[in-house]
Motif scaffolding. Structure first.
Motif, PDB file in Angstrom:
ATOM      1  N   HIS A  50      90.480  39.375  33.697  1.00  0.00           N
ATOM      2  CA  HIS A  50      91.050  39.142  32.368  1.00  0.00           C
ATOM      3  C   HIS A  50      90.472  37.862  31.773  1.00  0.00           C
ATOM      4  CE1 HIS A  50      94.117  37.491  29.597  1.00  0.00           C
ATOM      5  NE2 HIS A  50      94.053  38.726  29.127  1.00  0.00           N
ATOM      6  N   GLN A  51      90.382  36.819  32.589  1.00  0.00           N
ATOM      7  CA  GLN A  51      89.826  35.561  32.090  1.00  0.00           C
ATOM      8  C   GLN A  51      88.362  35.726  31.712  1.00  0.00           C
ATOM      9  OE1 GLN A  51      91.611  32.688  31.402  1.00  0.00           O
ATOM     10  NE2 GLN A  51      89.709  32.338  30.297  1.00  0.00           N
ATOM     11  N   ALA A  52      87.609  36.466  32.498  1.00  0.00           N
ATOM     12  CA  ALA A  52      86.196  36.708  32.175  1.00  0.00           C
ATOM     13  C   ALA A  52      86.071  37.435  30.842  1.00  0.00           C
ATOM     14  CB  ALA A  52      85.532  37.512  33.285  1.00  0.00           C
ATOM     15  N   LEU A  53      86.951  38.388  30.604  1.00  0.00           N
ATOM     16  CA  LEU A  53      86.939  39.110  29.330  1.00  0.00           C
ATOM     17  C   LEU A  53      87.299  38.176  28.180  1.00  0.00           C
ATOM     18  CD1 LEU A  53      86.637  41.794  27.845  1.00  0.00           C
ATOM     19  CD2 LEU A  53      89.060  42.209  28.308  1.00  0.00           C
ATOM     20  N   MET A  54      88.305  37.346  28.361  1.00  0.00           N
ATOM     21  CA  MET A  54      88.711  36.415  27.310  1.00  0.00           C
ATOM     22  C   MET A  54      87.612  35.390  27.038  1.00  0.00           C
ATOM     23  SD  MET A  54      91.641  37.365  26.178  1.00  0.00           S
ATOM     24  CE  MET A  54      91.000  39.011  26.385  1.00  0.00           C
TER      25      MET A  54
END
Length: 68
Positions: A50-54
């Motif tokens: 999720h952090q990589a996507l954000m």
């Protein structure tokens, strides 16, 4: 699609330079391993994805025709 089909799609479309596709592939790989993982490790890896996507930000701006 399973992870191997996503990988073939990425290879076929030269998608290795498209980080949003790599995140989708990584997410599918994680889903496939979910039953083999302790819940806390799964959640930790999901949070990382999720952090990589954000971190990609609004990567689609100006590329809407290409990606949607």
């Amino acid at each position: 699609m399973d992870s191997s089909e996503i990988a073939r799609y990425i290879e076929h479309t030269d998608g290795i330079s498209k980080p949003w596709l790599l995140i989708q592939w990584r997410l599918q790989k994680l889903k496939e391993r979910q039953t083999e993982m302790p819940p806390d490790i799964y959640l930790q890896e999901l949070t990382g994805l999720h952090q990589a996507l954000m971190d990609l930000g609004e990567w689609w701006v100006g590329r809407e025709d290409e990606v949607f």
